[in-house]
Design a protein around this motif. Structure first.
Motif, short mmCIF file in Angstrom:
data_model
loop_
_atom_site.label_atom_id
_atom_site.label_comp_id
_atom_site.label_asym_id
_atom_site.label_seq_id
_atom_site.Cartn_x
_atom_site.Cartn_y
_atom_site.Cartn_z
N HIS A 6 0.85 -1.19 0.00
CA HIS A 6 0.00 0.00 0.00
C HIS A 6 0.89 1.25 0.00
O HIS A 6 2.10 1.17 0.18
CB HIS A 6 -0.92 -0.02 1.22
CG HIS A 6 -2.08 0.91 1.13
ND1 HIS A 6 -2.19 2.06 1.87
CD2 HIS A 6 -3.21 0.84 0.38
CE1 HIS A 6 -3.33 2.67 1.59
NE2 HIS A 6 -3.97 1.94 0.69
N PHE A 7 0.28 2.40 -0.22
CA PHE A 7 1.05 3.64 -0.31
C PHE A 7 1.16 4.40 1.01
O PHE A 7 1.99 5.31 1.14
CB PHE A 7 0.42 4.59 -1.34
CG PHE A 7 -0.88 5.21 -0.90
CD1 PHE A 7 -0.90 6.41 -0.21
CD2 PHE A 7 -2.09 4.59 -1.17
CE1 PHE A 7 -2.09 6.98 0.20
CE2 PHE A 7 -3.28 5.15 -0.76
CZ PHE A 7 -3.28 6.34 -0.08
N SER A 8 0.37 4.05 2.02
CA SER A 8 0.20 4.92 3.19
C SER A 8 1.36 4.78 4.17
O SER A 8 1.20 4.26 5.27
CB SER A 8 -1.13 4.60 3.89
OG SER A 8 -1.19 3.23 4.23
N ILE A 9 2.54 5.23 3.77
CA ILE A 9 3.70 5.16 4.65
C ILE A 9 3.71 6.28 5.67
O ILE A 9 4.48 6.25 6.62
CB ILE A 9 5.01 5.19 3.84
CG1 ILE A 9 5.15 6.50 3.05
CG2 ILE A 9 5.08 3.99 2.91
CD1 ILE A 9 6.47 6.63 2.34
N ALA A 42 0.03 5.26 -5.91
CA ALA A 42 0.43 6.47 -5.18
C ALA A 42 1.70 6.28 -4.36
O ALA A 42 2.19 7.25 -3.76
CB ALA A 42 -0.71 6.93 -4.27
N LEU A 43 2.24 5.07 -4.29
CA LEU A 43 3.42 4.85 -3.45
C LEU A 43 4.62 5.65 -3.92
O LEU A 43 5.35 6.23 -3.10
CB LEU A 43 3.77 3.36 -3.41
CG LEU A 43 5.02 2.99 -2.61
CD1 LEU A 43 4.88 3.39 -1.14
CD2 LEU A 43 5.34 1.50 -2.73
N THR A 57 3.21 -1.83 -12.84
CA THR A 57 2.57 -0.59 -12.42
C THR A 57 1.24 -0.34 -13.11
O THR A 57 0.60 0.68 -12.85
CB THR A 57 3.50 0.61 -12.68
OG1 THR A 57 3.82 0.66 -14.08
CG2 THR A 57 4.78 0.50 -11.88
N GLY A 58 0.81 -1.23 -13.97
CA GLY A 58 -0.44 -1.01 -14.70
C GLY A 58 -1.52 -2.00 -14.29
O GLY A 58 -1.73 -2.28 -13.12
N GLN A 59 -2.19 -2.57 -15.30
CA GLN A 59 -3.26 -3.52 -15.05
C GLN A 59 -2.71 -4.76 -14.34
O GLN A 59 -1.55 -5.14 -14.54
CB GLN A 59 -3.93 -3.92 -16.36
CG GLN A 59 -4.60 -2.74 -17.09
CD GLN A 59 -5.91 -2.35 -16.44
OE1 GLN A 59 -5.91 -1.74 -15.38
NE2 GLN A 59 -7.01 -2.66 -17.07
N PHE A 60 -3.55 -5.40 -13.54
CA PHE A 60 -3.04 -6.48 -12.70
C PHE A 60 -3.87 -7.76 -12.76
O PHE A 60 -3.52 -8.76 -12.12
CB PHE A 60 -2.95 -6.03 -11.25
CG PHE A 60 -4.21 -5.38 -10.73
CD1 PHE A 60 -5.28 -6.14 -10.31
CD2 PHE A 60 -4.32 -4.00 -10.70
CE1 PHE A 60 -6.44 -5.54 -9.85
CE2 PHE A 60 -5.48 -3.39 -10.24
CZ PHE A 60 -6.53 -4.16 -9.80
N ILE A 61 -4.95 -7.79 -13.50
CA ILE A 61 -5.83 -8.96 -13.48
C ILE A 61 -5.13 -10.20 -14.01
O ILE A 61 -5.14 -11.26 -13.39
CB ILE A 61 -7.13 -8.66 -14.25
CG1 ILE A 61 -7.96 -7.65 -13.47
CG2 ILE A 61 -7.93 -9.94 -14.48
CD1 ILE A 61 -9.19 -7.17 -14.18
#
Length: 417
Positions: free
Chosen positions: A229-232, A271-272, A304-308
């Protein structure tokens, strides 16, 4: 302020204004009923958040609709041109037209040039886009939203922001999400329709091409995703859930230690990178070098893009991301959630979210992560497999035996035609 004024102000803030919006929506529906074509705008802000491909395709083939995609990256991101470039490549490869974005140029005049009847937003937050494209600029239009992630949290941020109450339609994943909205939203979720999860139509495809790096030695390796996640920071507006700062060097070490047995895909939250650029201990140079290391390591890759397709062709995932806590269960593969304070995480979760997290192996330190790799991934000792498969059948399939896009289109057409 008099008691009467205070009472009226309270009522206005706690429901009357949204009742007024509902009446406005009803008038707009009446005015637009039978109109051909309806002008529909899809706001595309980031490729990893693009969820409207299938409903766009259905509308593009239906003469009752004139859909238009507008590129409008987040104004708070440090790489808006890169975000736009990823979207351009995606749409260009599919031959899909769009209104382009050019950094430094005036925003495209959506209202004046497209005169939209319906606008689909990628996120429910105000001031995310330039003011000309912000949801607050379109009070007299019919706004729609489908969560970009499979929402597992509860509370105001998830169900009771201004947008949640002012939107014409919120397309949610399950009846449990509807029930959360009915409990939490000021408007009691009256604008919610249950259609299934946005990405379900892609996850349920028969085939998924592999985005994994080809290893030249012919050795078969287990494929593990690491999705931080980005919330560092504590000032991001989200409860800090990211373990990136202590896991960053560890995960590189593990990739090297298991190079003959494992491939690892680094799938950071979009957002990381911005957060790392602004972090005193990291900065742009260190962050860019770290991302490049994942891109170039022998048995690793940067995603960094699509992940499915990445998810569906993987063998396991390690993460601390909220939406992936549900979404990865489409793969029905083993998954570890990393947290040093799981009670704090679960305190934010709905009943649905707790079900999803309950199907994770939990990790709080290096030893737990190594054990997951050794025993569950490499050793195939996976006792949670039957429960994950049952969760998939109970909650991850769209309702009605139809696709999510079909469910959405039927709801819209029933309102106007």
């Amino acid at each position: 302020m008099s008691i009467l004024s205070k009472t009226l102000n309270y009522l206005w803030l706690h429901g009357w204004k949204y009742r007024a919006m509902e009446r406005r929506h009803a008038r707009l529906e009446q005015q637009l009923r039978g109109k051909r074509p309806l002008n529909v705008v899809f706001m595309a802000i980031d490729l990893s958040l693009w969820r409207y491909q299938h409903i766009y395709e259905l509308m593009a083939e239906d003469d009752r609709f004139l859909p238009t995609i507008v590129l409008s990256p987040c104004i708070g991101r440090l790489q808006p041109e890169e975000d736009a470039a990823s979207l351009r490549r995606y749409f260009d490869q599919r031959g899909i037209p769009y209104i382009d974005y050019h950094e430094g140029e005036p925003p495209y005049d959506i209202r004046g040039r497209l005169n939209p009847d319906i606008i689909f937003y990628a996120q429910p937050y105000e001031h995310l886009l330039c003011k000309e494209h912000d949801c607050l600029a379109f009070y007299n239009k019919l706004l729609c939203y489908m969560p970009y992630g499979f929402w597992s949290s509860t509370g105001k941020l998830s169900y009771d922001l201004h947008f949640h109450n002012m939107a014409w339609r919120l397309y949610y994943s399950t009846n449990l999400h509807l029930q959360e909205a009915q409990k939490i939203a000021t408007n009691k979720g009256r604008n919610v329709r249950v259609v299934g999860y946005a990405n379900a139509d892609d996850y349920l495809r028969a085939e998924h091409p592999s985005p994994w790096k080809e290893m030249g030695d012919g050795r078969q390796r287990k494929r593990i995703i690491w999705a931080p996640h980005f919330s560092i920071k504590h000032n991001t507006g989200f409860m800090p859930r990211s373990n990136f700062l202590w896991m960053a060097s560890l995960m590189v070490e593990l990739a090297k230690a298991y190079k003959d047995q494992v491939q690892i895909a680094f799938k950071p939250h979009p957002a990381l990178l911005t957060q790392l650029y602004e972090d005193a201990g990291w900065g742009k140079e260190r962050a860019d070098a770290y991302y490049e290391q994942w891109r170039t390591m022998e048995n690793a890759q940067l995603e960094t893009g699509q992940f499915i397709d990445l998810f569906m062709t993987s063998d396991a995932m390690v993460h601390d991301s909220g939406s992936f806590a549900v979404e990865y269960h489409y793969s029905q593969k083993p998954v570890m959630f990393v947290s040093k304070d799981m009670d704090a995480i679960l305190s934010t979760q709905s009943d649905f979210g707790k079900k999803a997290y309950g199907l994770h192996y939990l990790g709080k330190d290096e030893a737990d992560i190594r054990r997951f790799i050794d025993e569950v991934v490499l050793g195939d000792n996976d006792p949670m497999r039957p429960q994950r498969e049952q969760f998939f059948r109970d909650y991850l399939l769209p309702p009605g035996g139809k696709s999510v896009a079909q469910n959405m289109l039927e709801d819209i057409t029933q309102s106007f035609f």
